[in-house]
Scaffold this motif. Structure first.
Motif, PDB file in Angstrom:
ATOM      1  N   THR A   1      41.778  -8.738 136.634  1.00 20.94           N
ATOM      2  CA  THR A   1      42.755  -9.259 135.681  1.00 20.94           C
ATOM      3  C   THR A   1      42.957  -8.253 134.564  1.00 20.94           C
TER       4      THR A   1
ATOM      5  N   CYS B   1      43.363 -15.580 138.509  1.00 21.46           N
ATOM      6  CA  CYS B   1      44.256 -15.127 139.581  1.00 21.46           C
ATOM      7  C   CYS B   1      45.702 -15.275 139.151  1.00 21.46           C
TER       8      CYS B   1
ATOM      9  N   GLY C   1      38.400 -18.920 138.260  1.00 17.34           N
ATOM     10  CA  GLY C   1      38.974 -18.018 139.250  1.00 17.34           C
ATOM     11  C   GLY C   1      40.466 -18.232 139.410  1.00 17.34           C
TER      12      GLY C   1
ATOM     13  N   SER D   1      46.696 -12.753 136.611  1.00 14.24           N
ATOM     14  CA  SER D   1      46.912 -11.393 137.101  1.00 14.24           C
ATOM     15  C   SER D   1      48.162 -11.287 137.961  1.00 14.24           C
TER      16      SER D   1
ATOM     17  N   MET E   1      43.992  -9.445 144.343  1.00 17.41           N
ATOM     18  CA  MET E   1      44.404  -9.930 143.038  1.00 17.41           C
ATOM     19  C   MET E   1      45.222  -8.859 142.374  1.00 17.41           C
TER      20      MET E   1
ATOM     21  N   GLN F   1      39.930  -7.580 145.937  1.00 15.19           N
ATOM     22  CA  GLN F   1      38.899  -8.048 145.023  1.00 15.19           C
ATOM     23  C   GLN F   1      37.535  -7.973 145.644  1.00 15.19           C
ATOM     24  N   ASP F   2      37.504  -8.268 146.909  1.00 18.22           N
ATOM     25  CA  ASP F   2      36.190  -8.338 147.522  1.00 18.22           C
ATOM     26  C   ASP F   2      36.268  -7.784 148.920  1.00 18.22           C
TER      27      ASP F   2
ATOM     28  N   LYS G   1      34.159 -10.286 138.985  1.00 14.79           N
ATOM     29  CA  LYS G   1      35.028  -9.421 139.789  1.00 14.79           C
ATOM     30  C   LYS G   1      36.492  -9.763 139.535  1.00 14.79           C
ATOM     31  N   LYS G   2      36.745 -11.055 139.376  1.00 13.17           N
ATOM     32  CA  LYS G   2      38.139 -11.422 139.108  1.00 13.17           C
ATOM     33  C   LYS G   2      38.579 -10.989 137.729  1.00 13.17           C
TER      34      LYS G   2
ATOM     35  N   ASP H   1      44.764 -15.129 147.863  1.00 12.45           N
ATOM     36  CA  ASP H   1      44.389 -14.984 146.461  1.00 12.45           C
ATOM     37  C   ASP H   1      42.911 -14.727 146.267  1.00 12.45           C
ATOM     38  N   GLU H   2      42.112 -15.048 147.278  1.00 16.25           N
ATOM     39  CA  GLU H   2      40.698 -14.704 147.166  1.00 16.25           C
ATOM     40  C   GLU H   2      40.442 -13.281 147.604  1.00 16.25           C
TER      41      GLU H   2
ATOM     42  N   TYR I   1      31.223 -13.704 140.908  1.00 16.91           N
ATOM     43  CA  TYR I   1      32.522 -14.193 141.363  1.00 16.91           C
ATOM     44  C   TYR I   1      33.567 -14.111 140.259  1.00 16.91           C
TER      45      TYR I   1
END
Lengths: 785, 160
Positions: A161, A125, A121, A128, B117, B122-123, A156-157, B113-114, A153
């Motif tokens: 990206t 991150c 992750g 991106s 992005m 992201q969520d 999705k990242k 950052d969670e 998890y």
């Protein structure tokens, strides 16, 4: 060394405790020295802490580039803490421009393929946030693999990206396009959201992708419908709206897919209507979705009913108490006003209300929109509102408002008088903010409306008497008073209240303008000329005016001085010419391409198109005395008779007053003849390529009540010249300022001898036959030199 | 696009850039934008145009949250975005205040950052984001615990 190493929090505290900038700098410098030393000596246990401190210092604005290498080291370390801070540092300190950034590519690659989820992750991150094109190219395969990983998890990242990668390296679209279809079936909102974003990005960059993805429209519609109708789990909802972020993103994608595409648009119609009606609008989240819906409706090929619905939603937004929503509504309506004018018109009253917003960005929007909504049916009401606004609006909007009103007035003015009134009002309220050509426009307008002369001059006089500071207003007023001063003194005019003005008052006012500090030189010029004109318009002695002229004869300003001197000369030596020189301007046709700025009254405009029957603006040119007739009128041209010696008079050329020289210097027009309303003007052109050639256009205009018929004009020139008369445009000059008759004379002057010209006119006027023969004197020197 | 957090006195508390720009350029932009936003009166709307971007800002207590978005982005949803971020911070720190963000700036970054992005969300689930942070924090603590160092290592504990 370790002993003096502070904890992050302590450092922060210390920095904040510093009372002065200098103290702060001291603390920081000391600490940075420690940090640098620590990096050098390598202190693996605490280096993450050091880096964190460095990052804090960086945020305060201090240089931190020596931390870059440390970031790399920390990223490469196996410990999670190190990685976390290391990646953060990379995002903050490294960017594309630094050479060091490529070095982390390897670390990222490792982490992406072997790291635990959290580490993956982090790597994604960072990639991106600051991944450069090269990095993206290198790492694309890794990211692609991660799209298929079981953990949502990571997936999705990875999707997001991919979005970044495509932005940086569009060619990578090929890699990331195929997985999209599959990803759209995901239930996980984060992945779905990322995928929709990815598809949006792909479609925006490539029409082929756009085509490809049209087939997912039904699926998107389905997903959105489910969201809206059946809702979703609480964790995704915001104030009762199911996952507004996702909704908005889907709507945006639908917009792109439906644009210019009938079929897709049709599929969406129902859904959009559903969303529009079912969304709860009490909170911002709902409104956000609604707004996006409106944008989408307007952009695709939607049904007409839907469009009306959209405009109405915007109308409702306008009434919302939340300022943000009003702003958004105004902006959108502005975009729509061209395409859906009538729909937007319905909300005009609300828009006008928004003009009075204290918030500048809102009122600006409202102003633009209001101006766009003005049309012939509402122009009076709207102008009223806008003028009210003009009076109280903030200065930066004034110029726009003023020009807007003037433009609207020009396009939609119901009557001339209203138009003049409007411009007058604008000039009084915001005169200094209007564009430069407003003065010329107004003068032209007034000049052209004969019936309004009296009215205009009175209103302008009153306005001027109150306030002589607004320059454009003063200029127009001065001009008007000069031209129509006699009407001012006449006493009665039905359209305004009776105004008793004494001659002395008028003169006094103009003198005030002349003397005032606030008047620009151009304004003074207007005033001076106006005074001069009044000498003929008003009765009684002209001592006062003479005095003024003498005073200004020694004025510092060259332009004014010249004028004054020449006017003086008019008084003293050429009094007999004064009346003719200062005659009233004839009615001006609007929209003539050569609008003369009256300020430079003596500046002549060269008529370049030879045959076009444009009305020349007769300047206050010298009326030439009809000199002694030369004996024996000659017929057409080729054998010019001997001419008398020229009268050796040297009249001052008023025409030679300094005008802004225009290359090539235009030759002044000449009025050569006038009788009972029939006027003859000559205009001259020396084509630049042929110095011996002179083109004269004879223009005959008729302001009298009767037509002039059987008009024939013949010309004669000295022997050394060659003359050619071309066919006239007609032999009738209609009455009342109808289209003039023109005739072109071509004269070749190979010897560059002084030009002399004799004209013979024969015509019928008022039932009488008239024959006139005269020599044209005082031809400008430029015609033959 | 980018996101800035700054105090009323013009002190920067967080900056996240999703554009590649030089440090110098960034500093300039930050200064300029801070000036513009701080000059806004309280009753004015939350949107403004700046350079060729749209800026959405919201004030929470003494902090300004500022987001720069592109022309075609939805301003209203950006407001929601800002609000969501504040909620996340609030949940994590427990009634967050400016001091929390100052002393734990790196945590603020981690949370951001969670949530975002590359500039995109992201969520959309608060729970999910917070869980991820929790897990990461745990990992970090696991890292530390074998050492059993009496001194609290490096980054601060949120339990402050």
């Amino acid at each position: 060394m370790v002993a003096s190493s502070l904890k992050l929090q302590d450092l922060i505290q210390e920095i904040r405790g510093a009372k002065t900038q200098a103290q702060e700098r001291e603390v920081i410098q000391k600490e940075c020295a420690h940090i640098r030393a620590s990096f050098r000596d390598g202190d693996p246990l605490h280096s993450h802490r050091q880096l964190a401190k460095l990052l804090y210092v960086h945020m305060l604005g201090y240089p931190a580039h020596f931390g870059q290498m440390e970031c790399l080291k920390l990223i490469a370390s196996p410990r999670f803490t190190d990685k976390r801070v290391g990646y953060l540092g990379a995002m903050l300190l490294l960017d594309e421009r630094q050479d060091a950034h490529l070095l982390i590519t390897n670390s990222i690659k490792n982490d992406l393929s072997q790291g635990i989820e959290a580490v993956q992750g982090l790597a994604l991150c960072t990639l991106s946030a600051m991944g450069s094109a090269e990095m993206c190219r290198d790492l694309a395969p890794e990211v692609e693999k991660l799209l298929l990983q079981p953990s949502p998890y990571v997936r999705k990242k990875a999707v997001l990206t991919a979005v970044h990668m495509i932005r940086k390296v569009p060619e990578l679209s090929d890699i990331f396009l195929p997985p999209c279809a599959q990803l759209l079936h995901e239930r996980h909102h984060g992945i779905l959201l990322g995928t929709v974003t990815l598809i949006t990005e792909l479609c925006e960059r490539s029409p082929a992708a756009l085509q490809h993805f049209r087939k997912v429209v039904p699926q998107l519609v389905h997903t959105l419908r489910t969201l809206v109708m059946t809702g979703c789990s609480a964790e995704h909802s915001v104030s009762g709206v199911s996952d507004p972020f996702l909704q908005v993103q889907i709507l945006r994608l639908l917009r792109i897919l439906g644009r210019n595409h009938e079929e897709s648009s049709e599929t969406m119609n129902d859904l959009l209507a559903q969303v529009a009606t079912n969304t709860d609008t009490s909170r911002n989240a709902g409104n956000a979705v609604l707004f996006e819906t409106v944008l989408t409706i307007m952009d695709i090929r939607s049904a007409a009913g839907l469009r009306v619905l959209a405009v109405n939603i915007l109308g409702r937004f306008l009434l919302n108490s939340d300022r943000n929503i009003r702003y958004v509504a105004l902006t959108s309506l502005l975009k729509l006003v061209q395409s859906d004018h009538s729909a937007v018109q319905r909300h005009r009253p609300t828009v006008v209300e928004c003009l009075w917003e204290p918030d500048a960005s809102l009122s600006r929007r409202a102003l633009e929109l209001s101006l766009a909504l003005v049309n012939s049916s509402n122009v009076r009401a709207m102008t009223q509102e806008l003028q009210g606004f003009l009076e109280s609006c903030p200065p930066d909007l004034r110029a726009d408002c003023a020009s807007g009103i003037l433009l609207a007035a020009e396009r939609f003015a119901p009557t001339k008088r209203w138009h003049i009134d409007t411009i007058l009002r604008v000039l009084t309220t915001a005169g200094t903010y209007v564009r430069d050509d407003a003065v010329a426009n107004l003068i032209q307008l007034i000049g052209g409306a004969q019936e309004l002369h009296a009215y205009s001059v009175r209103r302008l006089y009153s306005a001027l008497a109150e306030d002589i500071s607004q320059q454009p207003l003063v200029q127009v007023a001065a001009w008007c008073i000069g031209e129509y001063g006699d009407l001012l003194l006449e006493g009665t005019c039905e359209e305004t209240e009776p105004l008793q003005v004494e001659k002395e008052e008028v003169l006094a006012l103009l003198e005030r303008v002349l003397q005032s500090q606030m008047s620009l030189p151009a304004t003074r010029g207007y005033a001076l000329t106006a005074l001069m004109k009044l000498s003929t318009r008003l009765h009684g002695d002209n001592n006062r005016i003479c005095q003024v002229m003498s005073i200004y004869g020694s004025c510092q300003n060259v332009e004014l001085q010249q004028r004054a001197v020449e006017y003086n000369a008019l008084f003293r030596k050429y009094d007999h010419l004064r009346a003719a020189v200062l005659e009233k301007m004839p009615l001006v046709e609007r929209g003539g391409p050569q609008v003369d700025e009256e300020a430079k009254e003596s500046k002549e405009v060269a008529q370049l198109s030879e045959a076009a029957p444009l009305p020349t603006e007769t300047q206050a040119s010298k009326l030439l005395d009809l000199l002694d007739l030369l004996d024996g009128p000659s017929e057409n041209a080729q054998h010019p008779p001997p001419l008398d010696p020229t009268p050796g008079d040297t009249l001052i050329h008023l025409l030679d007053l300094p005008c802004a020289p225009r290359p090539p210097a235009p030759i002044p027009n000449l009025k050569v003849f006038e009788r009972e309303g029939l006027q003859l003007n000559l205009s001259f052109v020396r084509p630049p390529g042929t110095p011996t050639l002179l083109l004269i256009t004879v223009t005959a205009t008729n302001t009298s009540g009767g037509d002039v018929t059987h008009f024939i004009c013949q010309a004669a020139v000295p022997k050394s010249f060659q003359l050619q008369l071309q066919a006239p445009s007609g032999d009738t000059v209609p009455a009342q300022g109808g289209p003039p008759m023109t005739q072109l004379l071509r004269i070749l002057n190979p010897n560059k001898a002084p030009l002399r010209l004799k004209l013979r006119l024969t015509y019928d006027h008022f039932g009488q036959s008239v024959q006139e023969i005269f020599e044209v004197n005082n031809l400008p020197v430029e015609t033959w030199q | 696009r980018f996101m800035l957090l700054f105090s009323r006195q013009g002190k920067l508390r967080l900056q996240k850039w999703y554009l590649a720009t030089s440090d110098k350029e960034r500093k300039k932009m930050v200064r300029e934008l801070m000036q513009v936003v701080l000059a806004r009166k309280p009753k004015m709307c939350s949107f403004l145009e700046w350079r060729d971007l749209k800026v959405v800002y919201k004030r929470y207590a003494s902090l300004y949250f500022c987001c720069a978005i592109e022309g075609q982005d939805n301003e209203l949803i950006t407001l929601e975005l800002i609000h969501r971020y504040v909620e996340l911070l609030d949940k994590y720190f427990g009634s967050v205040c400016e001091l929390d963000i100052i002393f734990n700036f790196e945590k603020a970054y981690f949370i951001l950052d969670e949530f975002l992005m590359g500039g995109d969300v992201q969520d959309t689930s608060k729970k999910s984001v917070l869980k991820a942070i929790e897990q990461a924090d745990l990992l970090q603590e696991e890292d530390e615990s074998p050492r059993n160092d009496p001194e609290e290592m490096g980054l601060a504990n949120p339990s402050q």
